[in-house]
Design an enzyme around this catalytic site. Structure first.
Site, PDB file in Angstrom:
ATOM      1  N   LYS A 117       0.786  -1.009  -0.125  1.00 24.37           N
ATOM      2  CA  LYS A 117      -0.345  -0.018  -0.325  1.00 24.37           C
ATOM      3  C   LYS A 117       1.115   1.301   0.226  1.00 24.37           C
ATOM      4  O   LYS A 117       1.803   1.336   0.572  1.00 24.37           O
ATOM      5  CB  LYS A 117      -1.048   0.111   1.088  1.00 24.37           C
ATOM      6  N   ASP A 164      -3.725   4.373  -2.010  1.00 23.89           N
ATOM      7  CA  ASP A 164      -4.159   4.842  -1.123  1.00 23.89           C
ATOM      8  C   ASP A 164      -4.352   6.336  -0.793  1.00 23.89           C
ATOM      9  O   ASP A 164      -4.201   7.229  -0.291  1.00 23.89           O
ATOM     10  CB  ASP A 164      -3.881   3.699   0.207  1.00 23.89           C
ATOM     11  N   LYS A 175      -7.047   8.229  -1.533  1.00 23.53           N
ATOM     12  CA  LYS A 175      -9.137   8.783  -1.035  1.00 23.53           C
ATOM     13  C   LYS A 175      -9.224   8.722  -2.250  1.00 23.53           C
ATOM     14  O   LYS A 175      -9.616  10.313  -1.491  1.00 23.53           O
ATOM     15  CB  LYS A 175      -8.532   8.465   0.548  1.00 23.53           C
ATOM     16  N   ASP A 184     -13.547  14.186  -5.207  1.00 21.22           N
ATOM     17  CA  ASP A 184     -13.578  15.210  -6.159  1.00 21.22           C
ATOM     18  C   ASP A 184     -14.925  15.442  -7.006  1.00 21.22           C
ATOM     19  O   ASP A 184     -15.933  14.383  -6.448  1.00 21.22           O
ATOM     20  CB  ASP A 184     -12.795  16.277  -6.786  1.00 21.22           C
ATOM     21  N   THR A 204     -11.503   5.923  10.408  1.00 22.15           N
ATOM     22  CA  THR A 204     -11.697   5.267  12.223  1.00 22.15           C
ATOM     23  C   THR A 204     -11.154   6.527  13.434  1.00 22.15           C
ATOM     24  O   THR A 204     -11.767   6.853  14.379  1.00 22.15           O
ATOM     25  CB  THR A 204     -10.945   4.541  11.736  1.00 22.15           C
ATOM     26  N   ARG A 209       3.270  -1.397  10.548  1.00 23.23           N
ATOM     27  CA  ARG A 209       4.658  -1.143  11.398  1.00 23.23           C
ATOM     28  C   ARG A 209       4.727  -2.293  12.124  1.00 23.23           C
ATOM     29  O   ARG A 209       6.075  -2.094  12.238  1.00 23.23           O
ATOM     30  CB  ARG A 209       4.325   0.159  12.751  1.00 23.23           C
TER      31      ARG A 209
HETATM   32  O1  C5P Z   1       1.487   0.640  11.006  1.00 21.62           O
HETATM   33  P1  C5P Z   1       0.254   0.205  11.172  1.00 21.62           P
HETATM   34  O2  C5P Z   1      -0.223  -1.723  10.852  1.00 21.62           O
HETATM   35  O3  C5P Z   1      -0.677   1.089  12.332  1.00 21.62           O
HETATM   36  O4  C5P Z   1      -0.534   0.660   9.355  1.00 21.62           O
HETATM   37  C1  C5P Z   1      -2.058   0.691   9.202  1.00 21.62           C
HETATM   38  C2  C5P Z   1      -1.806   2.049   7.654  1.00 21.62           C
HETATM   39  O5  C5P Z   1      -3.790   1.122   7.454  1.00 21.62           O
HETATM   40  C3  C5P Z   1      -1.437   2.726   7.858  1.00 21.62           C
HETATM   41  O6  C5P Z   1      -0.629   2.598   6.534  1.00 21.62           O
HETATM   42  C4  C5P Z   1      -2.551   3.527   8.230  1.00 21.62           C
HETATM   43  O7  C5P Z   1      -2.883   5.183   6.872  1.00 21.62           O
HETATM   44  C5  C5P Z   1      -4.020   2.779   7.527  1.00 21.62           C
HETATM   45  N1  C5P Z   1      -5.500   2.658   8.444  1.00 21.62           N
HETATM   46  C6  C5P Z   1      -6.033   2.716   9.078  1.00 21.62           C
HETATM   47  N2  C5P Z   1      -6.791   3.007   9.437  1.00 21.62           N
HETATM   48  C7  C5P Z   1      -7.748   3.345   8.681  1.00 21.62           C
HETATM   49  C8  C5P Z   1      -7.382   3.467   7.425  1.00 21.62           C
HETATM   50  C9  C5P Z   1      -6.141   3.324   6.827  1.00 21.62           C
HETATM   51  O8  C5P Z   1      -4.766   2.112  10.113  1.00 21.62           O
HETATM   52  N3  C5P Z   1      -9.399   3.793   9.187  1.00 21.62           N
END
Ligand code: C5P
Length: 244
Positions: free
Chosen positions: A38, A65, A67, A70, A126, A217
């Site tokens: 992603k 990603d 999003k 527009d 979220t 992460r």
């Molecule tokens: O590091 P981690 O596993 O928390 O990363 C989650 C990924 O998913 C990040 O790129 C974050 O921006 C994305 N994301 C999220 N919650 C959402 C939408 C996208 O954590 N509701």
């Protein structure tokens, strides 16, 4: 019907980096046969389409990603650029852009000679709670609003939505099986949560009905990203995937 190889690739690794050097170092340690990638706003803004192409040339399927949100004509153009110029595997648009915008996104590639990306919707971020929604004039709870927007995405012929792990089970029950549910906020029991408040394990998320898991992460910051990815892959591979 998906191939066995596709069923194996349900982990989408989130490249939340600002520099190309860090990205390439990680890509040297993970295998495009085991995961997809992603690319979000931070990396895209700093490194641009050239890096998206570079990641694609290494054999990785890319979820762009960005999003999009527009007027319909602009979003349709952005979808075409992502598919025709970058060849991405998945991309997303904000469901709150409304039905006409969603239909324009879904129909943007009609007649085009290219690989069709999955086009999925973002329902309620979220980071927003019910109070935030009421400030925006939304009287329903976030849960109700998520379901309303997910249904709108389905009616507008999008391929699925991004949703939090807590919403997967409800959406799975209310929407057809082939509608894709893509879920971030995934942690194994010992993982650091970071800024994620509501998390779910990979096994539970897939059992609840998630098709793809976005993991950042726990893989990208692991001492051994290859081993961390292998653990996630093996955690989800026993569960039955979406047959579409
Ligand atoms: O590091 P981690 O596993 O928390 O990363 C989650 C990924 O998913 C990040 O790129 C974050 O921006 C994305 N994301 C999220 N919650 C959402 C939408 C996208 O954590 N509701």
């Amino acid at each position: 019907m998906r191939t066995a190889e596709e069923n194996h690739k349900r982990i989408i690794v989130a490249l939340d980096f600002a520099a190309e050097k860090e990205v390439l170092r990680l890509l040297d340690r993970i295998d495009p046969d085991n995961c997809r990638i992603k690319i979000g706003k931070e990396l895209f803004t700093s490194c641009g389409p050239a890096l998206v192409k570079k990641v694609g040339e290494r054999g990785f399927d890319i979820f762009l990603d960005l999003k999009f949100h527009d007027i319909p004509n602009t979003v349709a153009g952005a979808v075409r650029a992502a598919a025709l110029e970058l060849g991405v595997w998945m991309l997303n648009v904000h469901a709150s852009g409304g039905r006409a915008m969603l239909e324009a996104a879904a129909g943007a590639l009609a007649g085009a000679d290219c690989r069709r990306p999955h086009i999925i919707g973002v329902t309620v971020l979220t980071s927003l709670n019910d109070r935030d929604l009421s400030q925006l004039g939304v009287r329903d709870t976030s849960r109700e609003q998520v379901l309303r927007l997910a249904r709108l995405c389905h009616e507008a012929h999008l391929g699925g939505v991004v949703c939090s792990a807590g919403e997967v089970a409800t959406l799975r029950k209310k929407l057809p099986r082939k509608f894709l549910l893509v879920t971030p906020g995934i942690r194994r029991p010992g993982d650091v949560r970071g800024d994620q408040k509501r998390v779910m394990g990979p096994v539970e998320a897939v059992a609840a009905g998630a098709d793809y898991l976005v993991v950042g992460r726990p893989i990208t910051r692991a001492e051994n990203p290859r081993a961390a990815l292998a653990e996630f892959v093996s955690a989800v591979s026993g569960n039955s995937p979406n047959p579409y």
